[in-house]
Design a protein around this motif. Structure first.
Motif, short mmCIF file in Angstrom:
data_model
loop_
_atom_site.label_atom_id
_atom_site.label_comp_id
_atom_site.label_asym_id
_atom_site.label_seq_id
_atom_site.Cartn_x
_atom_site.Cartn_y
_atom_site.Cartn_z
N LEU A 158 -5.82 0.62 6.93
CA LEU A 158 -5.30 1.88 6.39
C LEU A 158 -3.82 2.00 6.73
N ALA A 159 -3.01 2.28 5.70
CA ALA A 159 -1.59 2.52 5.94
C ALA A 159 -1.41 3.93 6.50
N GLY A 160 -0.44 4.10 7.38
CA GLY A 160 -0.20 5.39 8.01
C GLY A 160 0.21 6.45 7.02
N THR A 161 0.23 7.70 7.50
CA THR A 161 0.53 8.82 6.61
C THR A 161 2.01 8.92 6.28
N GLU A 162 2.85 8.84 7.28
CA GLU A 162 4.28 9.00 7.06
C GLU A 162 5.06 7.96 7.87
N PRO A 163 5.10 6.73 7.43
CA PRO A 163 5.90 5.74 8.15
C PRO A 163 7.36 6.14 8.14
N ASN A 164 8.05 5.84 9.22
CA ASN A 164 9.46 6.24 9.31
C ASN A 164 10.31 5.55 8.26
N ARG B 65 0.28 -9.81 5.32
CA ARG B 65 1.49 -8.99 5.46
C ARG B 65 1.32 -7.74 4.59
N ILE B 66 1.38 -6.57 5.22
CA ILE B 66 1.17 -5.29 4.54
C ILE B 66 2.49 -4.55 4.42
N PHE B 67 2.93 -4.32 3.21
CA PHE B 67 4.12 -3.51 2.97
C PHE B 67 3.66 -2.08 2.67
N ILE B 68 4.30 -1.11 3.29
CA ILE B 68 3.90 0.30 3.11
C ILE B 68 4.95 1.00 2.25
N GLN B 69 4.49 1.55 1.15
CA GLN B 69 5.37 2.28 0.26
C GLN B 69 5.21 3.78 0.54
N LYS B 70 6.26 4.41 1.00
CA LYS B 70 6.19 5.82 1.33
C LYS B 70 6.23 6.64 0.05
N CYS B 71 5.15 7.38 -0.20
CA CYS B 71 5.05 8.15 -1.45
C CYS B 71 4.97 9.65 -1.22
N LYS B 72 4.38 10.06 -0.12
CA LYS B 72 4.05 11.48 0.06
C LYS B 72 5.06 12.14 1.00
N LEU C 278 0.84 -1.19 0.00
CA LEU C 278 0.00 0.00 0.00
C LEU C 278 0.87 1.24 0.00
N LYS C 279 0.45 2.25 -0.73
CA LYS C 279 1.07 3.56 -0.58
C LYS C 279 0.59 4.17 0.74
N ALA C 280 1.41 5.01 1.30
CA ALA C 280 1.01 5.68 2.54
C ALA C 280 -0.33 6.35 2.33
N GLU C 281 -1.22 6.18 3.28
CA GLU C 281 -2.57 6.73 3.31
C GLU C 281 -3.57 5.95 2.46
N GLU C 282 -3.13 4.91 1.76
CA GLU C 282 -4.08 4.07 1.04
C GLU C 282 -4.68 3.04 1.99
N SER C 283 -5.77 2.43 1.56
CA SER C 283 -6.42 1.40 2.37
C SER C 283 -6.77 0.20 1.50
N VAL C 284 -7.01 -0.92 2.16
CA VAL C 284 -7.39 -2.13 1.46
C VAL C 284 -8.39 -2.88 2.33
N MET C 285 -9.33 -3.56 1.69
CA MET C 285 -10.26 -4.41 2.43
C MET C 285 -9.75 -5.84 2.39
N LEU C 286 -9.55 -6.43 3.56
CA LEU C 286 -9.14 -7.82 3.67
C LEU C 286 -10.38 -8.68 3.89
N LEU C 287 -10.38 -9.87 3.30
CA LEU C 287 -11.55 -10.76 3.36
C LEU C 287 -11.12 -12.13 3.82
N ALA C 288 -11.86 -12.69 4.78
CA ALA C 288 -11.68 -14.07 5.19
C ALA C 288 -13.00 -14.81 4.95
N ALA C 289 -12.92 -16.05 4.46
CA ALA C 289 -14.14 -16.81 4.14
C ALA C 289 -13.88 -18.30 4.25
N ASP C 290 -14.94 -19.05 4.61
CA ASP C 290 -14.85 -20.51 4.68
C ASP C 290 -14.67 -21.08 3.28
N MET C 291 -13.87 -22.13 3.21
CA MET C 291 -13.72 -22.81 1.91
C MET C 291 -13.72 -24.33 2.06
N GLN C 292 -13.97 -24.83 3.29
CA GLN C 292 -14.05 -26.27 3.55
C GLN C 292 -15.31 -26.54 4.35
#
Length: 469
Positions: A156-162, A188-195, A103-117
């Motif tokens: 949500l990824a933070g605004t300015e990760p160190n 596992r969320i990797f944060i890409q500092k863009c701003k 994710l770029k800093a300040e972006e968000s993503v929806m994570l989904l968990a669901a039954d499959m068995q």
């Protein structure tokens, strides 16, 4: 005590009870043969639980009566309860969408968990947690370790990760279900500092000053507390007021304030007959009301008229002079060029101070068209100062652009100096116009009767997204 083997007599009794008394059993009952419960379906989960409960109850009653315990040491189940719910059908895994994502800093993503068995007696419950200080879960109710229940979660990824973490930030999700062991997986969320280069506080990023004002001597400074640092503005003689000054040009057009006010108000008829919102009349009224000190004067209708004025629209565009600005000042350092010279770090940019000031002077004064009829020319005409304030900013390295919010603040003095009365005032001849007499009356009120001038202040904001390769 092992329940193996099952008591066949109680099994028959429980079957009879189930197919005659339980709603699901009645649905499965048929004269041609009862349909058995499905061993793993969610539809039959409640029916399975009811059958097991009834069997255990009947078995306990029989044993309490002293009947023989059918269980024995030859238990082929090794002591395992054959009535354990959905024995052997608990899931061993579940679907996790976005196991790894950047994710770029300040972006968000929806994570989904669901039954499959097959899930035994029903669907699983999901719990999301993270202890990362660089991530936030939108639905979390409190700071600290963030916990949210449900099949989905918005991260949500933070605004300015160190720094970009090498291993990524973790969000854990655990699936639970009665009678089944919990299962935990990690996203596992990797944060890409863009701003970069955000403003700690608003700052002045460009200045325009009237050349005529710059050529005058004996300027007086007047601070605006609404500007960053209380920036002071220089004004000339038109900001002064006094009593009893000798008139530098032309005759007096009145000896009392009542007659002078009436003569000055004739300027409204001359230059504001098309002022449908009454902004010029409000400014005249406030000037003619008793004042003890100079103050700023703003008006919503004046601001609206300024925002839409072609000269102001052009100024806004040229002051930025970005590649996507409709109009640009070629070969000049403007806001965009100052940012570029600073490597897009607005905190290090040197504000240009040579922007030309706009004016409300469209149309013709003798025909009373455009600004000469809508009140803008008599209220302001030439603007003396423009201060451009950067309110918000960031440079987005990932997208190759910057975002900036600018406030444009325009100033002029609603007052006259000696040059005004010489150039536009009455001469005392038969050809003096109503406008010339109105100018003289205005000067007399200000410099002979102590009427205090006002500083008109127009301010509005604009936001821009600009390519910055």
């Amino acid at each position: 005590m092992s329940l193996y083997p099952l008591d066949t007599e109680i099994v028959a009794e429980t079957d009879e009870w189930f197919y005659t008394s339980h709603p699901r059993g009645q649905e499965l009952h048929s004269p041609n043969g009862d349909t058995p419960l499905h061993p793993t379906s969610a539809e039959d989960a409640e029916g399975r639980r009811a059958w097991v409960t009834e069997y255990r109850r009947r078995l306990a009653e029989k044993q309490a009566d002293g009947s023989d315990d059918p269980s024995g040491s030859d238990d082929p189940g090794g002591g395992t309860d054959p009535l354990d719910p959905c024995l052997g059908c608990c899931p061993t895994d579940f679907l996790l969408e976005h196991e790894s994502i950047t994710l770029k800093a300040e972006e968000s993503v929806m994570l989904l968990a669901a039954d499959m068995q097959p899930a035994g007696f029903g669907a699983g419950n999901y719990t999301w947690t993270t202890t990362s200080e660089k991530l936030s879960i939108a639905e979390a109710l409190s700071p600290g370790p963030q916990v949210v229940e449900g099949p989905t979660v918005t991260v949500l990824a933070g605004t300015e990760p160190n720094a970009v973490p090498e291993l990524g930030e973790l969000v854990e999700v655990t699936r639970t279900q009665p009678h089944c062991a919990p299962i935990t997986r990690q996203a596992r969320i990797f944060i890409q500092k863009c701003k970069f280069f955000r403003l700690a506080q608003p700052r002045i990023i460009a200045i325009a000053t009237d050349n005529y004002l710059m050529s005058q001597g004996n300027l007086s400074s007047f601070p605006d507390p609404q500007l960053p640092g209380g920036h002071a503005l220089d004004f000339g003689q038109d900001l002064a007021f006094s009593t009893g000054r000798a008139q530098p040009h032309g005759p007096s057009v009145g000896t009392t304030t009542v007659s002078l006010e009436s003569t000055m108000r004739n300027l409204l008829t001359e230059f504001a007959s098309n002022d449908t919102h009454g902004k010029a009349r409000r400014l005249f009224n406030d000037f003619l009301a008793p004042q003890s000190a100079v103050s700023f004067w703003s008006d919503a209708d004046l601001t609206a008229a300024a925002e839409a004025h072609p000269n102001i629209v052009t100024f806004v565009s040229r002051a930025l002079s970005a590649p996507n600005s409709p109009q640009r000042s070629a070969g000049r350092t403007r806001i965009h060029q100052a940012l570029q010279n600073a490597g897009w770090d607005i905190n290090a940019a040197v504000p240009p101070t040579d922007l030309g000031v706009p004016a409300f002077n469209r149309g013709t004064d003798w025909r009373k068209t455009e600004d000469w009829g809508n009140g803008l020319a008599v209220m302001v005409n030439g603007i003396q100062h423009v201060i451009v304030v950067a309110k918000e900013y960031y440079y987005d390295r990932c997208n190759g652009e910057y975002s900036i919010k600018l406030e444009y603040v325009f100033y002029d003095v609603f007052g006259l100096d000696d040059v005004d009365i010489r150039d536009k005032g009455a001469d005392g001849g038969i050809f003096d116009s109503t406008a010339a007499e109105g100018i003289t009356a205005w000067w007399q009120l200000q410099h002979q009767h102590g009427y205090v001038p006002l500083i008109t202040r127009i301010a509005f904001e604009r936001e821009f997204t600009v390519p910055a390769p």
